[in-house]
Write a protein that holds these residues in place. Structure first.
Motif, PDB file in Angstrom:
ATOM      1  N   ASP A 278       0.807  -1.230   0.000  1.00 16.15           N
ATOM      2  CA  ASP A 278       0.000   0.000   0.000  1.00 16.15           C
ATOM      3  C   ASP A 278       0.839   1.278   0.000  1.00 16.15           C
ATOM      4  OD1 ASP A 278      -2.298  -1.483  -0.062  1.00 16.15           O
ATOM      5  OD2 ASP A 278      -2.782  -1.254   2.058  1.00 16.15           O
ATOM      6  N   ASP A 279       2.086   1.195  -0.480  1.00 15.13           N
ATOM      7  CA  ASP A 279       2.914   2.396  -0.587  1.00 15.13           C
ATOM      8  C   ASP A 279       2.601   3.158  -1.876  1.00 15.13           C
ATOM      9  OD1 ASP A 279       4.222   1.924   1.823  1.00 15.13           O
ATOM     10  OD2 ASP A 279       5.643   0.563   0.876  1.00 15.13           O
ATOM     11  N   VAL A 280       2.107   2.452  -2.905  1.00 15.73           N
ATOM     12  CA  VAL A 280       1.525   3.093  -4.085  1.00 15.73           C
ATOM     13  C   VAL A 280       0.116   2.524  -4.237  1.00 15.73           C
ATOM     14  CG1 VAL A 280       3.745   3.426  -5.229  1.00 15.73           C
ATOM     15  CG2 VAL A 280       2.381   1.412  -5.780  1.00 15.73           C
ATOM     16  N   THR A 281      -0.792   3.337  -4.744  1.00 17.22           N
ATOM     17  CA  THR A 281      -2.184   2.878  -4.836  1.00 17.22           C
ATOM     18  C   THR A 281      -2.520   2.289  -6.195  1.00 17.22           C
ATOM     19  OG1 THR A 281      -2.842   5.134  -5.394  1.00 17.22           O
ATOM     20  CG2 THR A 281      -3.085   4.466  -3.099  1.00 17.22           C
ATOM     21  N   ASN A 294      -1.619 -11.406  -5.436  1.00 16.05           N
ATOM     22  CA  ASN A 294      -2.548 -12.105  -4.557  1.00 16.05           C
ATOM     23  C   ASN A 294      -3.240 -11.124  -3.605  1.00 16.05           C
ATOM     24  OD1 ASN A 294      -3.695 -14.602  -3.790  1.00 16.05           O
ATOM     25  ND2 ASN A 294      -2.425 -14.669  -1.963  1.00 16.05           N
ATOM     26  N   LYS A 295      -3.068  -9.839  -3.878  1.00 12.18           N
ATOM     27  CA  LYS A 295      -3.587  -8.771  -3.013  1.00 12.18           C
ATOM     28  C   LYS A 295      -5.118  -8.834  -2.988  1.00 12.18           C
ATOM     29  CE  LYS A 295      -3.126  -3.694  -2.757  1.00 12.18           C
ATOM     30  NZ  LYS A 295      -2.483  -3.500  -1.461  1.00 12.18           N
ATOM     31  N   SER A 296      -5.684  -8.974  -1.797  1.00 14.63           N
ATOM     32  CA  SER A 296      -7.123  -9.228  -1.708  1.00 14.63           C
ATOM     33  C   SER A 296      -7.973  -7.970  -1.813  1.00 14.63           C
ATOM     34  CB  SER A 296      -7.447  -9.935  -0.390  1.00 14.63           C
ATOM     35  OG  SER A 296      -7.221  -9.072   0.720  1.00 14.63           O
ATOM     36  N   ASN A 297      -7.374  -6.789  -1.540  1.00 19.68           N
ATOM     37  CA  ASN A 297      -8.192  -5.577  -1.464  1.00 19.68           C
ATOM     38  C   ASN A 297      -8.054  -4.670  -2.688  1.00 19.68           C
ATOM     39  OD1 ASN A 297      -5.541  -4.895  -0.733  1.00 19.68           O
ATOM     40  ND2 ASN A 297      -6.200  -3.150   0.477  1.00 19.68           N
ATOM     41  N   VAL A 298      -7.789  -5.267  -3.864  1.00 19.67           N
ATOM     42  CA  VAL A 298      -7.790  -4.476  -5.100  1.00 19.67           C
ATOM     43  C   VAL A 298      -9.234  -4.073  -5.391  1.00 19.67           C
ATOM     44  CG1 VAL A 298      -7.363  -4.529  -7.591  1.00 19.67           C
ATOM     45  CG2 VAL A 298      -5.746  -5.627  -6.034  1.00 19.67           C
ATOM     46  N   ARG A 299      -9.487  -2.783  -5.426  1.00 18.04           N
ATOM     47  CA  ARG A 299     -10.866  -2.303  -5.559  1.00 18.04           C
ATOM     48  C   ARG A 299     -11.294  -2.111  -7.012  1.00 18.04           C
ATOM     49  NH1 ARG A 299     -11.448  -3.865  -1.263  1.00 18.04           N
ATOM     50  NH2 ARG A 299     -12.729  -5.136  -2.623  1.00 18.04           N
ATOM     51  N   TYR A 300     -10.329  -1.980  -7.925  1.00 15.68           N
ATOM     52  CA  TYR A 300     -10.717  -1.865  -9.330  1.00 15.68           C
ATOM     53  C   TYR A 300      -9.599  -2.398 -10.221  1.00 15.68           C
ATOM     54  CZ  TYR A 300      -7.801   2.388  -9.308  1.00 15.68           C
ATOM     55  OH  TYR A 300      -6.760   3.272  -9.178  1.00 15.68           O
ATOM     56  N   LYS A 528      -1.756  -1.221   8.563  1.00 12.99           N
ATOM     57  CA  LYS A 528      -0.526  -0.912   7.826  1.00 12.99           C
ATOM     58  C   LYS A 528       0.675  -0.853   8.767  1.00 12.99           C
ATOM     59  CE  LYS A 528       0.856   1.945   3.893  1.00 12.99           C
ATOM     60  NZ  LYS A 528       2.274   2.039   4.118  1.00 12.99           N
ATOM     61  N   GLN A 529       0.490  -0.302   9.973  1.00 14.17           N
ATOM     62  CA  GLN A 529       1.586  -0.237  10.950  1.00 14.17           C
ATOM     63  C   GLN A 529       2.027  -1.639  11.380  1.00 14.17           C
ATOM     64  OE1 GLN A 529      -0.050   2.148  14.106  1.00 14.17           O
ATOM     65  NE2 GLN A 529      -0.128   4.016  12.863  1.00 14.17           N
ATOM     66  N   LEU A 530       1.065  -2.490  11.680  1.00 12.01           N
ATOM     67  CA  LEU A 530       1.382  -3.861  12.105  1.00 12.01           C
ATOM     68  C   LEU A 530       2.065  -4.628  10.982  1.00 12.01           C
ATOM     69  CD1 LEU A 530      -1.924  -4.723  14.004  1.00 12.01           C
ATOM     70  CD2 LEU A 530       0.335  -4.435  15.037  1.00 12.01           C
ATOM     71  N   ALA A 531       1.561  -4.437   9.749  1.00 12.15           N
ATOM     72  CA  ALA A 531       2.144  -5.125   8.594  1.00 12.15           C
ATOM     73  C   ALA A 531       3.587  -4.684   8.357  1.00 12.15           C
ATOM     74  CB  ALA A 531       1.300  -4.857   7.354  1.00 12.15           C
ATOM     75  N   VAL A 536       5.117  -7.725   6.061  1.00 14.76           N
ATOM     76  CA  VAL A 536       4.183  -8.447   5.197  1.00 14.76           C
ATOM     77  C   VAL A 536       3.198  -7.431   4.609  1.00 14.76           C
ATOM     78  CG1 VAL A 536       4.319 -10.639   6.446  1.00 14.76           C
ATOM     79  CG2 VAL A 536       2.579  -8.943   7.105  1.00 14.76           C
ATOM     80  N   PRO A 537       2.541  -7.753   3.494  1.00 19.59           N
ATOM     81  CA  PRO A 537       1.521  -6.841   2.959  1.00 19.59           C
ATOM     82  C   PRO A 537       0.368  -6.674   3.943  1.00 19.59           C
ATOM     83  CG  PRO A 537       2.159  -8.485   1.316  1.00 19.59           C
ATOM     84  CD  PRO A 537       2.767  -8.915   2.610  1.00 19.59           C
ATOM     85  N   PRO A 538      -0.254  -5.498   4.013  1.00 14.99           N
ATOM     86  CA  PRO A 538      -1.337  -5.253   4.974  1.00 14.99           C
ATOM     87  C   PRO A 538      -2.492  -6.243   4.894  1.00 14.99           C
ATOM     88  CG  PRO A 538      -0.583  -3.177   4.071  1.00 14.99           C
ATOM     89  CD  PRO A 538       0.112  -4.253   3.299  1.00 14.99           C
ATOM     90  N   TYR A 539      -2.863  -6.694   3.680  1.00 15.71           N
ATOM     91  CA  TYR A 539      -3.999  -7.609   3.569  1.00 15.71           C
ATOM     92  C   TYR A 539      -3.718  -8.963   4.214  1.00 15.71           C
ATOM     93  CZ  TYR A 539      -1.502  -9.935  -0.249  1.00 15.71           C
ATOM     94  OH  TYR A 539      -0.563 -10.612  -0.973  1.00 15.71           O
ATOM     95  N   VAL A 540      -2.438  -9.273   4.439  1.00 15.06           N
ATOM     96  CA  VAL A 540      -2.082 -10.531   5.129  1.00 15.06           C
ATOM     97  C   VAL A 540      -2.492 -10.434   6.603  1.00 15.06           C
ATOM     98  CG1 VAL A 540      -0.122 -11.945   5.906  1.00 15.06           C
ATOM     99  CG2 VAL A 540      -0.240 -11.178   3.537  1.00 15.06           C
ATOM    100  N   VAL A 541      -2.446  -9.237   7.166  1.00 14.14           N
ATOM    101  CA  VAL A 541      -2.898  -9.043   8.548  1.00 14.14           C
ATOM    102  C   VAL A 541      -4.405  -9.242   8.604  1.00 14.14           C
ATOM    103  CG1 VAL A 541      -3.082  -7.399  10.458  1.00 14.14           C
ATOM    104  CG2 VAL A 541      -0.982  -7.493   9.096  1.00 14.14           C
ATOM    105  N   PHE A 542      -5.165  -8.423   7.869  1.00 15.52           N
ATOM    106  CA  PHE A 542      -6.619  -8.586   7.741  1.00 15.52           C
ATOM    107  C   PHE A 542      -7.058  -8.063   6.385  1.00 15.52           C
ATOM    108  CE2 PHE A 542      -6.853  -8.377  12.545  1.00 15.52           C
ATOM    109  CZ  PHE A 542      -7.328  -9.673  12.705  1.00 15.52           C
ATOM    110  N   SER A 543      -8.063  -8.679   5.819  1.00 13.17           N
ATOM    111  CA  SER A 543      -8.635  -8.193   4.562  1.00 13.17           C
ATOM    112  C   SER A 543      -9.522  -6.982   4.838  1.00 13.17           C
ATOM    113  CB  SER A 543      -9.469  -9.289   3.896  1.00 13.17           C
ATOM    114  OG  SER A 543     -10.641  -9.534   4.662  1.00 13.17           O
ATOM    115  N   ASP A 544      -9.854  -6.254   3.777  1.00 14.17           N
ATOM    116  CA  ASP A 544     -10.812  -5.148   3.914  1.00 14.17           C
ATOM    117  C   ASP A 544     -12.149  -5.665   4.437  1.00 14.17           C
ATOM    118  OD1 ASP A 544      -8.902  -3.463   2.928  1.00 14.17           O
ATOM    119  OD2 ASP A 544     -10.101  -2.685   1.271  1.00 14.17           O
ATOM    120  N   GLN A 545     -12.516  -6.868   4.003  1.00 17.93           N
ATOM    121  CA  GLN A 545     -13.782  -7.452   4.452  1.00 17.93           C
ATOM    122  C   GLN A 545     -13.791  -7.622   5.974  1.00 17.93           C
ATOM    123  OE1 GLN A 545     -14.756 -11.654   3.615  1.00 17.93           O
ATOM    124  NE2 GLN A 545     -16.620 -10.912   2.624  1.00 17.93           N
TER     125      GLN A 545
END
Length: 594
Positions: A278-281, A294-300, A528-531, A536-545
């Motif tokens: 999540d350093d670039v969107t 494998n990023k789970s929170n790709v919105r578009y 993001k801080q924990l990741a 690790v990528p933020p979505y590995v901690v928790f998904s947006d869902q």
């Protein structure tokens, strides 16, 4: 056995029940029945072999085509408390052999490898000495020459399976297989055609849209700005186009990375990791080059150019919304994309039979761009998943734009093109119509035409955009080559004769994918801080869902936190305190403001 499987699902993955198809596939694998699973991207294919891996003796061997996907999956499994590792070309020889020894010693339950590893005799010999209970073949469509991403090394898998002292159970999984490709997978892996579990191809959280006849860059800029905090992927057909789009978006102040085969491996990895973390969107990438996300929170997912076929399009578009939240899948169609894809087919090393098949697939892709029917139903029909119901959410189903009669303007453009004998391209036609005074127009004598300056009240940019609309709606036919000329279709001739009217809808406006509240943004910052601490990528901690479920349920205890989607025991212990504290503070502030 299924009760035990469901307990493991909750303990390690944080879900109370299996999704459609997972129960049946897992039951079959635990009963040592070979299976082909056709499930949509984001439908939970990996759980189908990860749960059995925890229950079966020995190890589960996962054949995966993309190095980055292996690392992402292994990272995610480790955070969930599942022992897994991978062996691929990113490791040194010493590290690869060390991991293989650790697998042999029983330290891991899952081993991910690339299919090309099976070409190395020394590796294959060591592999065959392991106690392999299950072989999971990811992206199984790669085994078929009729699939959109044929990998010859996949053909070695059946030889490896047959060479095992005790034949392991086999599961082949894919999201994009036509009936023909499914039959090929079964035949090549020697799995009965009746052993196919098909859960359907529909993704209810995806919103499909085709945009044509309007400026692609203007739309992209508007859309990305409205969704500047949401991760998105933009695909383009060539490296040059990726570089141009990357430069354009960067100049507009967008946090953007790029990914294509012309970059060094180091730069590709750096850009991909910036996107994952999540350093670039936004990440702009080529269709043809294998980028494993494998990023789970790709919105578009936007396609700047039309892909060659529906399989490739659905595979790439399906990277949006893998967490079950809304994902926009937008294809920006321009007629010149057709010539580009035909060029790619002609230049390929495929034999004539395969080329003919690719041309047929391309025609279906072009039809998708022009259909006025439900876009999701069109895709489902392509994959043999017959559905008469409209999705009621795609761009066609929801299109309420008013139509404007533009027959007179169309006749002006078409008449001009006919008078210059269909020998020139869009820019020159727009210059004639708007009354440009350049020397080239005078040299040809086009300033004497009755259509010269007939649209002088419009800018060249506006007229060019209108020509794009006429081309996208098949009134004009662009030639091939670097500088395509425009000719009239039969539809256009009918317009000039006054036998057909031309109607144009308003341009499609960009919209926000999601509207996030203060709590969600706070939880995302904590994630993001924990990741970052755990690298690790933020979505590995928790998904947006999972974060949205926290916002809806506002858990205040460990037991309530365990009821959140995607929260298992391991994640409760690792992250529960930080998120529960943030939710409690939010509640206190909210109550104090009342």
């Amino acid at each position: 056995m299924l009760q035990e499987a469901q307990g493991l699902l909750k303990k390690y993955f944080g879900y109370d029940s299996f999704r459609s198809g997972q129960t049946e596939i897992i039951s079959r694998l635990l009963n040592q029945q070979d299976t082909v699973g056709i499930m949509p991207t984001g439908g939970g294919k990996s759980v189908c072999y990860q749960i059995p891996a925890l229950m079966l003796p020995g190890i589960t061997l996962v054949i995966s085509p993309l190095i980055s996907l292996m690392k992402d999956q292994v990272d995610a499994l480790e955070k969930q408390g599942v022992s897994a590792t991978f062996i691929n070309s990113s490791l040194s020889g010493d590290e690869a052999w060390k991991r293989l020894r650790d697998v042999s010693a029983g330290r891991y339950k899952l081993l991910y490898v690339a299919p090309e590893r099976l070409e190395v005799p020394s590796f294959l010999n060591r592999l065959l000495q392991l106690n392999i209970s299950l072989v999971a073949i990811d992206e199984a469509h790669c085994i078929s020459q009729w699939g959109h991403d044929f990998r010859p090394s996949y053909r070695l898998i059946i030889n490896m399976i047959q060479s095992c002292t005790v034949r392991p159970t086999v599961v082949a999984l894919t999201a994009t297989a036509t009936p023909r490709v499914t039959a090929d997978i079964c035949d090549l892996l020697q799995i009965g055609r009746k052993e196919v579990i098909l859960t359907g191809f529909a993704r209810d959280n995806l919103y499909f849209q085709v945009i044509k006849g309007q400026s692609r860059r203007v739309f992209i800029n508007e859309y990305v700005r409205k969704n500047k905090d949401q991760p998105g992927i933009i695909y383009a057909a060539t490296r040059k186009e990726v570089d141009n789009l990357h430069h354009f978006l960067k100049k507009e102040g967008i946090q953007v990375g790029k990914y294509h085969a012309g970059m060094s491996e180091e730069d590709r990895q750096k850009n991909q990791e910036q996107f994952l973390y999540d350093d670039v969107t936004v990440l702009v990438a080529t269709n043809a080059f294998g980028m494993g996300i494998n990023k789970s929170n790709v919105r578009y997912v936007m396609h700047y150019n039309m892909p060659r076929n529906i399989e490739a399009y659905y595979q790439e578009a399906g990277r949006a919304g893998r967490d079950g939240e809304r994902g926009d899948c937008i294809l920006l169609f321009a007629p010149e994309d057709i010539q580009l894809q035909k060029f790619f087919i002609d230049q390929s090393e495929m034999d004539d039979v395969l080329k003919k098949d690719e041309y047929h697939k391309l025609e279906r892709m072009i039809s998708y761009c022009h259909t006025e029917d439900c876009l999701q139903s069109y895709i489902l029909d392509y994959f043999g998943d017959q559905s008469s119901e409209r999705c009621e959410r795609c761009g066609n189903c929801k299109d309420e734009r008013k139509r404007q009669d533009v027959t007179r303007e169309a006749q002006m453009v078409l008449s001009c093109i006919k008078r210059i004998r269909e020998r020139f391209g869009k820019t020159f036609v727009a210059q004639i119509l708007t009354g440009a005074t350049n020397q080239r127009i005078k040299d040809f004598g086009f300033d004497q035409l009755s259509t010269y300056a007939i649209m002088r009240d419009r800018t060249q940019k506006d007229v060019s955009s209108f020509i794009d609309f006429l081309t996208a709606d098949q009134y004009l036919i662009p030639s091939g080559g670097t500088y395509p000329t425009l000719s009239l279709s039969q539809k256009a001739i009918s317009v000039l004769k006054g036998e057909r009217q031309v109607f144009k809808k308003e341009n499609i406006k960009a919209v926000k994918v999601t509207v996030d509240d203060a709590l969600f943004e706070n939880l995302r910052a904590i994630r993001k801080q924990l990741a970052a601490k755990e690298m690790v990528p933020p979505y590995v901690v928790f998904s947006d869902q999972s974060l949205r479920d926290m916002c809806a349920k506002l858990p205040s205890s460990d037991m309530e936190f365990l009821m959140i989607k995607g929260v298992g025991q391991q994640k409760l212990e690792r992250y529960g305190e930080a998120f529960l504290r943030a939710i409690a503070e939010y509640q206190e502030k909210k109550e104090a403001s009342l």
